[in-house]
Write a protein that holds these residues in place. Structure first.
Motif, PDB file in Angstrom:
ATOM      1  N   ASN A  16       0.807  -1.216   0.000  1.00  0.00           N
ATOM      2  CA  ASN A  16       0.000   0.000   0.000  1.00  0.00           C
ATOM      3  C   ASN A  16       0.840   1.266   0.000  1.00  0.00           C
ATOM      4  O   ASN A  16       0.317   2.372   0.151  1.00  0.00           O
ATOM      5  CB  ASN A  16      -0.933   0.010   1.219  1.00  0.00           C
ATOM      6  N   GLY A  17       2.149   1.095  -0.153  1.00  0.00           N
ATOM      7  CA  GLY A  17       3.026   2.252  -0.195  1.00  0.00           C
ATOM      8  C   GLY A  17       3.422   2.716   1.195  1.00  0.00           C
ATOM      9  O   GLY A  17       3.149   2.057   2.199  1.00  0.00           O
ATOM     10  N   LEU A  18       4.058   3.853   1.253  1.00  0.00           N
ATOM     11  CA  LEU A  18       4.536   4.419   2.512  1.00  0.00           C
ATOM     12  C   LEU A  18       3.506   5.415   3.029  1.00  0.00           C
ATOM     13  O   LEU A  18       3.201   6.406   2.374  1.00  0.00           O
ATOM     14  CB  LEU A  18       5.889   5.105   2.296  1.00  0.00           C
ATOM     15  N   SER A  19       2.976   5.144   4.209  1.00  0.00           N
ATOM     16  CA  SER A  19       1.868   5.958   4.717  1.00  0.00           C
ATOM     17  C   SER A  19       2.322   7.150   5.545  1.00  0.00           C
ATOM     18  O   SER A  19       1.551   8.074   5.772  1.00  0.00           O
ATOM     19  CB  SER A  19       0.933   5.079   5.566  1.00  0.00           C
ATOM     20  N   LYS A  20       3.567   7.134   6.026  1.00  0.00           N
ATOM     21  CA  LYS A  20       4.038   8.248   6.854  1.00  0.00           C
ATOM     22  C   LYS A  20       4.288   9.484   6.001  1.00  0.00           C
ATOM     23  O   LYS A  20       4.638   9.381   4.826  1.00  0.00           O
ATOM     24  CB  LYS A  20       5.337   7.860   7.558  1.00  0.00           C
ATOM     25  N   PRO A  21       4.143  10.674   6.577  1.00  0.00           N
ATOM     26  CA  PRO A  21       4.519  11.899   5.854  1.00  0.00           C
ATOM     27  C   PRO A  21       6.008  11.858   5.528  1.00  0.00           C
ATOM     28  O   PRO A  21       6.837  11.500   6.362  1.00  0.00           O
ATOM     29  CB  PRO A  21       4.200  13.012   6.860  1.00  0.00           C
ATOM     30  N   ALA A  22       6.338  12.212   4.307  1.00  0.00           N
ATOM     31  CA  ALA A  22       7.729  12.146   3.870  1.00  0.00           C
ATOM     32  C   ALA A  22       8.547  13.275   4.484  1.00  0.00           C
ATOM     33  O   ALA A  22       8.133  14.435   4.458  1.00  0.00           O
ATOM     34  CB  ALA A  22       7.801  12.226   2.353  1.00  0.00           C
ATOM     35  N   PRO A  23       9.714  12.965   5.045  1.00  0.00           N
ATOM     36  CA  PRO A  23      10.600  14.023   5.547  1.00  0.00           C
ATOM     37  C   PRO A  23      11.043  14.922   4.395  1.00  0.00           C
ATOM     38  O   PRO A  23      11.057  14.520   3.228  1.00  0.00           O
ATOM     39  CB  PRO A  23      11.788  13.241   6.121  1.00  0.00           C
ATOM     40  N   SER A  24      11.421  16.139   4.722  1.00  0.00           N
ATOM     41  CA  SER A  24      11.844  17.081   3.680  1.00  0.00           C
ATOM     42  C   SER A  24      13.079  16.591   2.933  1.00  0.00           C
ATOM     43  O   SER A  24      13.260  16.910   1.748  1.00  0.00           O
ATOM     44  CB  SER A  24      12.122  18.462   4.292  1.00  0.00           C
ATOM     45  N   LEU A  25      13.923  15.798   3.589  1.00  0.00           N
ATOM     46  CA  LEU A  25      15.086  15.248   2.882  1.00  0.00           C
ATOM     47  C   LEU A  25      14.658  14.348   1.734  1.00  0.00           C
ATOM     48  O   LEU A  25      15.370  14.223   0.731  1.00  0.00           O
ATOM     49  CB  LEU A  25      15.974  14.456   3.850  1.00  0.00           C
TER      50      LEU A  25
ATOM     51  N   MET B 127      15.826   8.963  10.954  1.00  0.00           N
ATOM     52  CA  MET B 127      14.534   9.455  10.493  1.00  0.00           C
ATOM     53  C   MET B 127      14.185   8.859   9.122  1.00  0.00           C
ATOM     54  O   MET B 127      13.053   8.421   8.884  1.00  0.00           O
ATOM     55  CB  MET B 127      14.558  10.984  10.403  1.00  0.00           C
ATOM     56  N   LEU B 128      15.168   8.829   8.219  1.00  0.00           N
ATOM     57  CA  LEU B 128      14.948   8.243   6.899  1.00  0.00           C
ATOM     58  C   LEU B 128      14.679   6.753   7.012  1.00  0.00           C
ATOM     59  O   LEU B 128      13.822   6.207   6.301  1.00  0.00           O
ATOM     60  CB  LEU B 128      16.156   8.503   6.000  1.00  0.00           C
ATOM     61  N   ALA B 129      15.411   6.080   7.899  1.00  0.00           N
ATOM     62  CA  ALA B 129      15.207   4.647   8.099  1.00  0.00           C
ATOM     63  C   ALA B 129      13.792   4.362   8.577  1.00  0.00           C
ATOM     64  O   ALA B 129      13.136   3.422   8.107  1.00  0.00           O
ATOM     65  CB  ALA B 129      16.226   4.104   9.098  1.00  0.00           C
ATOM     66  N   ASP B 130      13.304   5.169   9.515  1.00  0.00           N
ATOM     67  CA  ASP B 130      11.937   5.000  10.019  1.00  0.00           C
ATOM     68  C   ASP B 130      10.917   5.209   8.903  1.00  0.00           C
ATOM     69  O   ASP B 130       9.907   4.495   8.830  1.00  0.00           O
ATOM     70  CB  ASP B 130      11.666   5.997  11.146  1.00  0.00           C
ATOM     71  N   TYR B 131      11.166   6.183   8.052  1.00  0.00           N
ATOM     72  CA  TYR B 131      10.220   6.499   6.977  1.00  0.00           C
ATOM     73  C   TYR B 131      10.102   5.343   5.985  1.00  0.00           C
ATOM     74  O   TYR B 131       8.995   4.963   5.585  1.00  0.00           O
ATOM     75  CB  TYR B 131      10.654   7.769   6.256  1.00  0.00           C
TER      76      TYR B 131
END
Length: 238
Positions: free
Chosen positions: A135-144, A217-221
Motif C-alpha cells: 500500500n506504499g509508505l503511509s508516513k509523511p515524507a521528511p523534507s530530505l 529518520m529516513l530509516a523509520d520512513y
C-alpha cells in the motif's frame, strides 16, 4: 534442514575469513559509467524459475526470506529490486568491490560460486516479486525525501529512489520496506567511506553530511511503519 542450513552458514563464515585475507591483496577496479553500461549490455537474460531454484539451493532464504522479503533487521529485502540492481551488487561482491563488513564477507563467498547467468537468474527472480509495503509508505515524507537540503547540496531521496521508495532506473535501489537497522548501517557505511560501490558516487556524497538523527529518520520512513523493527525486536526478545 535447519542443521544443513547452519552447516552451510558456518562454512561460509570460515570461508569469509580467507576471503578477507585475500581482499587485502585484491586489485579492486571501480566502475565507470562506461564500464557499467557495457556490463548491463552484456548481462544475460534472467530466468525467474532458475532464479527461484538458486534462491533455494544456495540457502538465500536463510537470510533474505522465503521469497527475498527480509524478516529481520540484519539483511536487506530483495523483493521488487530491479534486476540491474541485484545483478550489479552480486558482481560487486564477486570482485570484492563490496566487502565492507562481516556480512558482506559472507556475500563475497556466495557470489564467487555464481556465474553471470546465475546472477541474472537470481536478479530476475527477485525483480519478479512484489515490493514490500504493497500500500506504499503511509508516513509523511521528511523534507530530505521530497526537497533535500539545497544548503548542503543534498539531492532529495525521491529524485533517484522514487516518490514512494519504489526505486529508480537501472541499478537504483528500491528503499520501500528496507529493514531499519540495515538501512542505518548502510548509510553509515557510505557516510564513513567504508562502502563505495556507487557508480556515480551519489550515495557517498549524499550520506556524508547527514547526522545520525537524519539517517534514523529516513530509516523509520522507509521501513513500512516500523513493522520490520517490531518483528526484529520481538524475535530478539524470545
Amino acid at each position: 534442514m535447519k542443521k544443513i542450513t547452519l552447516a552451510f552458514l558456518l562454512s561460509l563464515g570460515s570461508a569469509s575469513l580467507a576471503v578477507a585475507a585475500e581482499h587485502t591483496a585484491h586489485d579492486i577496479v571501480q566502475w565507470t559509467p562506461t564500464t557499467w553500461a557495457e556490463a548491463q549490455r552484456d548481462m544475460p537474460k534472467g530466468d525467474v524459475a532458475a532464479g527461484e531454484k538458486l534462491h533455494s539451493t544456495m540457502f538465500c532464504a536463510s537470510c533474505h526470506g522465503a521469497k527475498g522479503e527480509s524478516t529481520t533487521n540484519n539483511w536487506p529485502s530483495l523483493t521488487g529490486q530491479s534486476a540491474a540492481y541485484t545483478y550489479k551488487q552480486l558482481l560487486d561482491y564477486k570482485s570484492h568491490l563490496r566487502n565492507e563488513d562481516d556480512r558482506a564477507h559472507i556475500m563475497v563467498v556466495v557470489a564467487k560460486m555464481l556465474s553471470k547467468q546465475d546472477m541474472a537468474d537470481l536478479a530476475a527472480f527477485y525483480a519478479d516479486q512484489p515490493l514490500p509495503c504493497p500500500n506504499g509508505l503511509s508516513k509523511p515524507a521528511p523534507s530530505l525525501v521530497t526537497v533535500g537540503d539545497p544548503k548542503r547540496l543534498i539531492t532529495p531521496c525521491a529524485a533517484c529512489h522514487g516518490a514512494n521508495g519504489q526505486g529508480g532506473v537501472n541499478e537504483t535501489t528500491a528503499l520501500r520496506g528496507m529493514p531499519r537497522d540495515y538501512f542505518i548501517r548502510t548509510m553509515e557505511m557510505f557516510r564513513e567511506g567504508h562502502r563505495n560501490n556507487d557508480t556515480f558516487k551519489g550515495m557517498s556524497q549524499f550520506a556524508k553530511p547527514l547526522t545520525d538523527q537524519e539517517i534514523a529518520m529516513l530509516a523509520d520512513y522507509y521501513a513500512c511503519d516500523g513493522k520490520k523493527e517490531t518483528a526484529s525486536n520481538q524475535a530478539s526478545a524470545k
